[in-house]
Motif scaffolding. Structure first.
Motif, PDB file in Angstrom:
ATOM      1  N   ALA A  82       0.542  -0.734   0.133  1.00 44.26           N
ATOM      2  CA  ALA A  82       0.160   0.073   0.069  1.00 44.26           C
ATOM      3  C   ALA A  82       0.888   1.485  -0.111  1.00 44.26           C
ATOM      4  O   ALA A  82       0.167   2.469  -0.960  1.00 44.26           O
ATOM      5  CB  ALA A  82      -0.890  -0.222   0.850  1.00 44.26           C
ATOM      6  N   GLY A  83       2.431   1.479   0.683  1.00 39.81           N
ATOM      7  CA  GLY A  83       2.442   2.773   0.777  1.00 39.81           C
ATOM      8  C   GLY A  83       3.535   2.530  -0.964  1.00 39.81           C
ATOM      9  O   GLY A  83       3.503   3.748  -0.804  1.00 39.81           O
ATOM     10  N   VAL A  84       3.819   1.713  -1.464  1.00 43.15           N
ATOM     11  CA  VAL A  84       4.531   1.256  -2.633  1.00 43.15           C
ATOM     12  C   VAL A  84       3.431   2.546  -3.499  1.00 43.15           C
ATOM     13  O   VAL A  84       3.632   2.988  -4.133  1.00 43.15           O
ATOM     14  CB  VAL A  84       4.568   1.062  -3.637  1.00 43.15           C
ATOM     15  N   VAL A  91       0.752   7.356  -6.479  1.00 38.77           N
ATOM     16  CA  VAL A  91      -0.294   7.734  -7.198  1.00 38.77           C
ATOM     17  C   VAL A  91      -0.193   9.568  -5.975  1.00 38.77           C
ATOM     18  O   VAL A  91      -0.705  10.386  -7.170  1.00 38.77           O
ATOM     19  CB  VAL A  91      -1.386   7.727  -6.277  1.00 38.77           C
ATOM     20  N   GLN A  92       0.267   9.413  -5.295  1.00 44.62           N
ATOM     21  CA  GLN A  92       0.843  11.390  -4.531  1.00 44.62           C
ATOM     22  C   GLN A  92       2.007  11.682  -4.710  1.00 44.62           C
ATOM     23  O   GLN A  92       2.317  12.932  -4.260  1.00 44.62           O
ATOM     24  CB  GLN A  92       0.745  10.750  -2.691  1.00 44.62           C
ATOM     25  N   ALA A 103       7.615   5.722  -2.204  1.00 42.70           N
ATOM     26  CA  ALA A 103       7.213   4.210  -2.300  1.00 42.70           C
ATOM     27  C   ALA A 103       9.009   3.924  -2.645  1.00 42.70           C
ATOM     28  O   ALA A 103       8.572   2.554  -2.159  1.00 42.70           O
ATOM     29  CB  ALA A 103       7.248   5.024  -4.232  1.00 42.70           C
ATOM     30  N   LEU A 104       9.752   4.608  -1.972  1.00 37.35           N
ATOM     31  CA  LEU A 104      10.737   3.709  -2.382  1.00 37.35           C
ATOM     32  C   LEU A 104      11.787   2.730  -0.960  1.00 37.35           C
ATOM     33  O   LEU A 104      11.783   1.995  -0.669  1.00 37.35           O
ATOM     34  CB  LEU A 104      12.244   5.258  -2.740  1.00 37.35           C
ATOM     35  N   LEU A 162      -6.324   4.152  -6.042  1.00 41.90           N
ATOM     36  CA  LEU A 162      -6.222   5.267  -5.860  1.00 41.90           C
ATOM     37  C   LEU A 162      -6.639   6.250  -6.563  1.00 41.90           C
ATOM     38  O   LEU A 162      -7.160   6.799  -6.507  1.00 41.90           O
ATOM     39  CB  LEU A 162      -5.174   5.261  -5.410  1.00 41.90           C
ATOM     40  N   TYR A 163      -5.855   5.917  -7.902  1.00 47.51           N
ATOM     41  CA  TYR A 163      -6.283   7.383  -9.609  1.00 47.51           C
ATOM     42  C   TYR A 163      -7.668   7.357  -9.412  1.00 47.51           C
ATOM     43  O   TYR A 163      -8.448   8.505  -9.699  1.00 47.51           O
ATOM     44  CB  TYR A 163      -5.847   6.639 -10.058  1.00 47.51           C
TER      45      TYR A 163
END
Length: 316
Positions: free
Chosen positions: A155-157, A162-163, A169-170, A295-296
């Motif tokens: 979910a973090g990726v 998206v944000q 993300a990394l 998410l998008y």
């Protein structure tokens, strides 16, 4: 409803109050001049419908309240107030459909931290799954799936992409890959140890496994299920229905695939190892793809409603 508690620099309190008063779905505004000591400033509190929460938080961030003061957000489980009911009616949409992007970013940041606890859960889940694949025990496989913490980094990726927060993300991707690498390495040693004491043997891995043989045999259905699970997982996070994550965890073969790869590696079964690795990567990729698209989609949906509910004339 959400409860916001802010410490605002005195020279920005008026702007904060105006932002609250002109935001659809807000009520119960309280201003305590000079009440804050660390940092110094005024204390401002209000309640806001979840549907309007993200817009208000964005305005507060624009005023740099988070940098020079503080913003705390709490969920209100029970609010007995006609004004609160009116505020929720005023804000279009449903609370369950609203996305609080700041809350999502913070939650995924915490869940994707490469901590000792996270690694321990990954290793334990993979070891449990190793017992499940060797014994062809579906109950152990389901248990391992539920214990595995890998959806947090996934979910973090998605959120970071998206944000447009590359560091998130990394960081999440690193936690995901390092976590699986350490879990597979530890489970390989665990498998060798279990073999040494006579609990595992190579014949158990090679014998027919009707309940768990699918783990190292990826097919199109594996990708379809991972896509569906990715959508369900992201929706459970954004709608605060975390209970659905348990169902997501036990629907996708990630940890069991890593476990089967580890056991196969310990016995030199390269075909099973590569098949398991392919299954693992296929499922991880499917979840991330579905999560990003979901998410998008949510972002586009709320953007179309912004003109209707983001700002209205000041309430009287």
């Amino acid at each position: 409803m959400l409860h916001l508690r802010m410490i605002t620099p005195a020279d920005r309190t008026e702007a904060v109050v105006k932002a609250i008063e002109t935001t659809v779905g807000t009520t119960h505004l309280v201003v305590l001049p000079g009440a804050a000591r660390e940092p110094r400033g005024d204390v401002v509190m209000c309640d806001v419908a979840r549907e309007a929460g993200d817009e208000l938080l964005q305005e507060l961030r624009r005023l740099r309240i988070g940098e020079d003061g503080s913003i705390a957000v709490e969920n209100i489980d029970l609010s007995l107030s006609r004004r609160a009911d009116a505020a929720e009616e005023e804000a279009p949409g449903e609370a369950a459909d609203a996305v609080l992007w700041e809350q999502l970013t913070e939650a995924t940041h915490e869940e994707s931290t490469l901590s000792i606890t996270y690694v321990a859960f990954m290793i334990l889940a993979t070891m449990i799954a190793a017992c499940g694949v060797v014994l062809d025990n579906a109950i152990l496989i389901v248990g391992a799936m539920a214990v595995g913490p890998e959806f947090g980094p996934l979910a973090g990726v998605c959120t970071g992409l998206v944000q447009r927060r590359p560091r998130l993300a990394l960081r999440s991707l690193a936690a995901l890959l390092i976590g699986f690498a350490l879990a597979i390495a530890a489970t390989t040693l665990f498998s060798l140890g279990m073999d040494a004491i006579g609990q595992f043997h190579e014949g158990m891995l090679d014998s027919p496994r009707p309940n768990t043989g699918f783990i190292w045999k990826p097919d199109p259905f594996s990708f379809v299920v991972s896509l569906l699970a990715g959508v369900a997982g992201v929706l459970s996070l954004t709608s605060a229905k975390s209970g659905a994550l348990v169902g997501v965890a036990i629907s996708v073969t990630t940890v069991p695939a890593g476990a089967n790869a580890a056991v196969a590696l310990s016995y030199g079964e390269l075909a099973q190892m590569w098949g398991s690795a392919e299954q693992l990567l296929l499922n991880l990729g499917g979840i991330m793809l579905a999560g990003v698209l979901t998410l998008y989609g949510q972002k586009a949906l709320w953007a179309t409603q912004r003109g209707r509910w983001a700002r209205r004339p000041a309430k009287t």
